[in-house]
Design a protein around this motif. Structure first.
Motif, PDB file in Angstrom:
ATOM      1  N   VAL A 103      46.059  92.579 -22.761  1.00 22.25           N
ATOM      2  CA  VAL A 103      46.551  91.831 -23.909  1.00 22.25           C
ATOM      3  C   VAL A 103      45.377  91.238 -24.676  1.00 22.25           C
ATOM      4  O   VAL A 103      44.551  90.515 -24.102  1.00 22.25           O
ATOM      5  N   LYS A 104      45.324  91.553 -25.969  1.00 24.66           N
ATOM      6  CA  LYS A 104      44.314  90.969 -26.847  1.00 24.66           C
ATOM      7  C   LYS A 104      44.864  89.616 -27.275  1.00 24.66           C
ATOM      8  O   LYS A 104      45.819  89.525 -28.048  1.00 24.66           O
ATOM      9  N   VAL A 105      44.278  88.543 -26.734  1.00 27.52           N
ATOM     10  CA  VAL A 105      44.764  87.185 -26.956  1.00 27.52           C
ATOM     11  C   VAL A 105      44.251  86.657 -28.284  1.00 27.52           C
ATOM     12  O   VAL A 105      43.075  86.812 -28.626  1.00 27.52           O
ATOM     13  N   THR A 107      48.546  90.579 -28.628  1.00 27.42           N
ATOM     14  CA  THR A 107      48.980  91.939 -28.903  1.00 27.42           C
ATOM     15  C   THR A 107      48.603  92.840 -27.735  1.00 27.42           C
ATOM     16  O   THR A 107      47.495  92.742 -27.201  1.00 27.42           O
ATOM     17  N   VAL A 108      49.522  93.730 -27.352  1.00 23.57           N
ATOM     18  CA  VAL A 108      49.237  94.676 -26.276  1.00 23.57           C
ATOM     19  C   VAL A 108      48.140  95.629 -26.747  1.00 23.57           C
ATOM     20  O   VAL A 108      48.270  96.280 -27.783  1.00 23.57           O
ATOM     21  N   ASP A 109      47.055  95.660 -25.996  1.00 13.66           N
ATOM     22  CA  ASP A 109      45.938  96.551 -26.289  1.00 13.66           C
ATOM     23  C   ASP A 109      46.133  97.876 -25.552  1.00 13.66           C
ATOM     24  O   ASP A 109      45.874  98.944 -26.091  1.00 13.66           O
ATOM     25  N   LYS A 167      53.619  92.707 -30.137  1.00 14.16           N
ATOM     26  CA  LYS A 167      53.298  91.278 -30.042  1.00 14.16           C
ATOM     27  C   LYS A 167      54.053  90.744 -28.836  1.00 14.16           C
ATOM     28  O   LYS A 167      55.261  90.966 -28.696  1.00 14.16           O
ATOM     29  N   VAL A 168      53.341  90.044 -27.955  1.00 16.73           N
ATOM     30  CA  VAL A 168      53.934  89.585 -26.700  1.00 16.73           C
ATOM     31  C   VAL A 168      53.505  88.168 -26.353  1.00 16.73           C
ATOM     32  O   VAL A 168      52.497  87.663 -26.845  1.00 16.73           O
ATOM     33  N   LEU A 186      57.194  88.721 -19.331  1.00 18.83           N
ATOM     34  CA  LEU A 186      56.720  89.113 -20.648  1.00 18.83           C
ATOM     35  C   LEU A 186      57.870  88.976 -21.640  1.00 18.83           C
ATOM     36  O   LEU A 186      58.990  89.372 -21.338  1.00 18.83           O
ATOM     37  N   VAL A 204      52.967  86.555 -22.612  1.00 24.62           N
ATOM     38  CA  VAL A 204      52.922  86.961 -21.211  1.00 24.62           C
ATOM     39  C   VAL A 204      52.605  85.744 -20.351  1.00 24.62           C
ATOM     40  O   VAL A 204      51.597  85.085 -20.553  1.00 24.62           O
ATOM     41  N   LEU A 232      48.416  95.786 -17.633  1.00 23.13           N
ATOM     42  CA  LEU A 232      48.668  95.409 -19.015  1.00 23.13           C
ATOM     43  C   LEU A 232      47.419  94.716 -19.542  1.00 23.13           C
ATOM     44  O   LEU A 232      46.881  93.828 -18.880  1.00 23.13           O
TER      45      LEU A 232
END
Length: 136
Positions: free
Chosen positions: A55-57, A40-42, A90-91, A110, A93, A53
Motif C-alpha cells: 500500500v502506497k500510504v 492506494t494499492v501498489d 483506494k483502501v 481492509l 488497511v 499487499l
C-alpha cells in the motif's frame, strides 16, 4: 518391519513439526498496536504461503507498506477472490505493525473506499490487549 519403522518415525516428528510451528509465529507484529493505513494499492500478490499487499500510504513522506495476509485458501474461505483487491484501489488497511518500526505489518482488515466493502483476513482478531476476539 513395522516395529523398526515406528520408532524411527516417532523420532523424526520433532524435526518435521518444528519448522511449521516457527513459520506461523506472529511475534514480529505488535499485537498491542493497531494502526490504519490510508492509501492506494501498489501491488497485490495472491501467492502461497501468504498473500501480500503493498500500500502506497498518503502523506509526507510517501511510503509503500508491506502487509502480510494469510494464505489464498484461507482468504477464499473468508469470501476473498484473486480479484478482490487491485492496484490503484483506494483502501484503508488496519494492521498490527512490525515491532522493529519498518513499514509493514500483519493484516487485520481492509476497507475499499469506493464501495465501503470491508474484507477480513482471519476468523478472529487479536485484540489490543492481545486476546482473541471473534469476528462477526
Amino acid at each position: 518391519m513395522l516395529s523398526r519403522a515406528l520408532p524411527l518415525a516417532i523420532a523424526a516428528l520433532p524435526f518435521l513439526a518444528g519448522p511449521a510451528s516457527a513459520h506461523h509465529s506472529y511475534a514480529m507484529f505488535d499485537g498491542n498496536k493497531v494502526i490504519t493505513l490510508k492509501g492506494t494499492v501498489d501491488e497485490f500478490r495472491w501467492t502461497n504461503p501468504h498473500v501480500a499487499l503493498f500500500v502506497k500510504v498518503e502523506g509526507a513522506p510517501e511510503a509503500v507498506w508491506a502487509v502480510e495476509l494469510t494464505s489464498p485458501g484461507n482468504l477464499t474461505r473468508l469470501g476473498w477472490a484473486r480479484s478482490s483487491v487491485k492496484p490503484g484501489d483506494k483502501v484503508e488497511v488496519e494492521i498490527n505493525p512490525l515491532r522493529d518500526g519498518q513499514h509493514g505489518g500483519g493484516f487485520r482488515s481492509l476497507k475499499l473506499v469506493a464501495t465501503g466493502q470491508v474484507l477480513k483476513g482471519r476468523l478472529y482478531d487479536i485484540g489490543a490487549e492481545g486476546g482473541k476476539t471473534a469476528t462477526p
